[in-house]
Design an enzyme around this catalytic site. Structure first.
Site, PDB file in Angstrom:
ATOM      1  N   HIS A   1      18.755 -93.313  -0.664  1.00 25.48           N
ATOM      2  CA  HIS A   1      19.810 -92.515  -0.014  1.00 25.48           C
ATOM      3  C   HIS A   1      19.876 -91.147  -0.674  1.00 25.48           C
ATOM      4  O   HIS A   1      19.219 -90.903  -1.686  1.00 25.48           O
ATOM      5  CB  HIS A   1      21.170 -93.215  -0.130  1.00 25.48           C
TER       6      HIS A   1
ATOM      7  N   HIS B   1      24.861 -97.613   1.522  1.00 25.96           N
ATOM      8  CA  HIS B   1      24.813 -96.250   2.053  1.00 25.96           C
ATOM      9  C   HIS B   1      23.383 -95.812   2.301  1.00 25.96           C
ATOM     10  O   HIS B   1      22.476 -96.085   1.519  1.00 25.96           O
ATOM     11  CB  HIS B   1      25.552 -95.230   1.190  1.00 25.96           C
TER      12      HIS B   1
ATOM     13  N   HIS C   1      22.460 -85.808  -5.479  1.00 26.07           N
ATOM     14  CA  HIS C   1      21.284 -86.547  -5.960  1.00 26.07           C
ATOM     15  C   HIS C   1      20.496 -87.176  -4.821  1.00 26.07           C
ATOM     16  O   HIS C   1      21.017 -87.447  -3.751  1.00 26.07           O
ATOM     17  CB  HIS C   1      21.677 -87.632  -6.969  1.00 26.07           C
TER      18      HIS C   1
ATOM     19  N   HIS D   1      28.354 -98.483 -10.849  1.00 27.19           N
ATOM     20  CA  HIS D   1      29.430 -97.881 -10.065  1.00 27.19           C
ATOM     21  C   HIS D   1      30.368 -98.959  -9.578  1.00 27.19           C
ATOM     22  O   HIS D   1      29.908-100.051  -9.230  1.00 27.19           O
ATOM     23  CB  HIS D   1      28.911 -97.310  -8.742  1.00 27.19           C
TER      24      HIS D   1
ATOM     25  N   TYR E   1      21.690 -91.832 -13.699  1.00 23.72           N
ATOM     26  CA  TYR E   1      21.464 -90.514 -13.098  1.00 23.72           C
ATOM     27  C   TYR E   1      20.823 -89.616 -14.137  1.00 23.72           C
ATOM     28  O   TYR E   1      21.272 -89.579 -15.293  1.00 23.72           O
ATOM     29  CB  TYR E   1      22.776 -89.848 -12.688  1.00 23.72           C
TER      30      TYR E   1
ATOM     31  N   GLU F   1      18.647 -90.437  -8.996  1.00 19.23           N
ATOM     32  CA  GLU F   1      19.255 -91.704  -9.394  1.00 19.23           C
ATOM     33  C   GLU F   1      18.205 -92.802  -9.327  1.00 19.23           C
ATOM     34  O   GLU F   1      17.412 -92.842  -8.387  1.00 19.23           O
ATOM     35  CB  GLU F   1      20.416 -92.030  -8.431  1.00 19.23           C
TER      36      GLU F   1
END
Ligand code: M3P
Ligand code: FE
Length: 311
Positions: free
Chosen positions: A154, A203, A218, A250, A259, A269
């Site tokens: 993503h 996502h 990112h 997260h 990251y 990431e």
């Protein structure tokens, strides 16, 4: 068929400051597979387990950042229909000719309300993952070089008016909202970040509200396991790659992550985990007060660099 419309993130073109330094970094440290160079000097890479010709394109420039992202759609009829839908919605679109990107068909390009150039395309040459289509081995030499992510997972983009992006992605492009982060109560709790999926992932694209348009937060590379995320961290250490956050998890999307910055200052990431949403999920909300854990669940901490540095 259950999956139609927009299928997945297909490519991102990054601006890098020194092409040769970046070529080595993306090939040997991140561990992507180099698949070509075009007449303009752009260098093409894929992640080892991707089957299409490329997913990351590097262009040398004076400033870092992202030129555009492209999402693959099911077929040409879908591309034509989505082009009509985006125009009917009121955005101008442009057709970038086949072959402009190596081994790629025509792309339909338009500018998002957040200022990013976004593309849809239906055709890119299948080059395979090097393991063959018949009785393939589970891994090979390309999965053992560098961090070796399996695919481009993503991107998270910073820009103006994410509310308008949300409308476009959910009402026209067939994405659904998986998670969102709210601003402070005093400001009326506006959505300051949205995580949108076109598939079965937490996502496929995410946006954060920001006063400047067209920014990259990112690009995320999918790792097969948490062990491999930690190993990517070891490789960052061995190569003195500057780390922003992690290894940690997260709260948002429940991903396990590190990251770090590429040699031009573009954040990337290495990510695994998450959960498996469907289009009928009720979105998860992170309040402003809860967002420390959203960003870094164990530490519950708002990292200044993560929230403010973009290219
Ligand atoms: C991710 C992810 C923010 C959270 C970002 C989350 C902007 O990048 O992959 O789950 O706080
Ligand atoms: Fe991410």
């Amino acid at each position: 068929m259950a999956m139609t419309g927009v299928l997945r993130p297909g490519h991102a073109q990054l601006r890098v400051l020194d092409l040769e330094v970046s070529r080595k970094f993306y090939r040997d440290v991140i561990g992507l597979v180099e698949t070509g160079t075009d007449k303009q000097g752009r260098v093409y890479f894929k992640c080892w387990d991707e089957r299409d010709h490329h997913s990351v394109v590097l262009r040398e420039a004076d400033t870092a950042g992202i030129d555009f992202v492209g999402y693959k759609v099911l077929d040409r009829a879908t591309l034509d229909q989505l082009e009509r839908d985006v125009r009917a919605y009121g955005l101008e679109t442009e057709r970038v000719p086949a072959g402009d990107l190596l081994e790629t068909g025509e792309r339909v390009r338009f500018q998002l309300p957040t200022g990013h150039l976004f593309e849809l395309y239906a055709d890119k040459k299948h080059v395979g993952n090097g393991l063959g289509q018949v009785n393939p081995a589970p891994w090979g030499p390309d999965s053992e070089r560098g961090m070796a992510p399996t695919r481009l997972d993503h991107c998270l983009l910073y820009g103006t008016n994410i509310a308008a992006n949300k409308k476009l992605f959910t009402e026209v492009l067939g994405f659904y909202l998986v998670e969102r982060i709210l601003g402070p109560k005093e400001a009326g709790e506006p959505e300051v970040a949205i995580f949108l999926a076109c598939s079965h992932k937490t996502h496929d694209i995410a946006f954060v509200e920001y006063p400047e348009p067209g920014k990259l937060h990112h690009l995320s590379f999918r790792m097969p396991t948490w062990e491999r995320v930690l190993r990517a961290g070891d490789i960052m250490g061995m190569n003195n790659v500057p780390i922003d956050i992690g290894p940690t998890r997260h709260g948002t999307t429940r991903g396990e992550t590190i990251y770090a910055w590429d040699p031009s200052g573009n954040r990337f990431e290495t990510f695994c985990g998450g959960y498996d949403p469907y289009p009928d999920v009720e979105p998860i909300t992170w309040t402003h007060d809860g967002f420390g854990h959203g960003l870094d669940y164990p530490n519950g901490k708002l990292h200044e660099s993560f929230l403010t540095i973009v290219t």
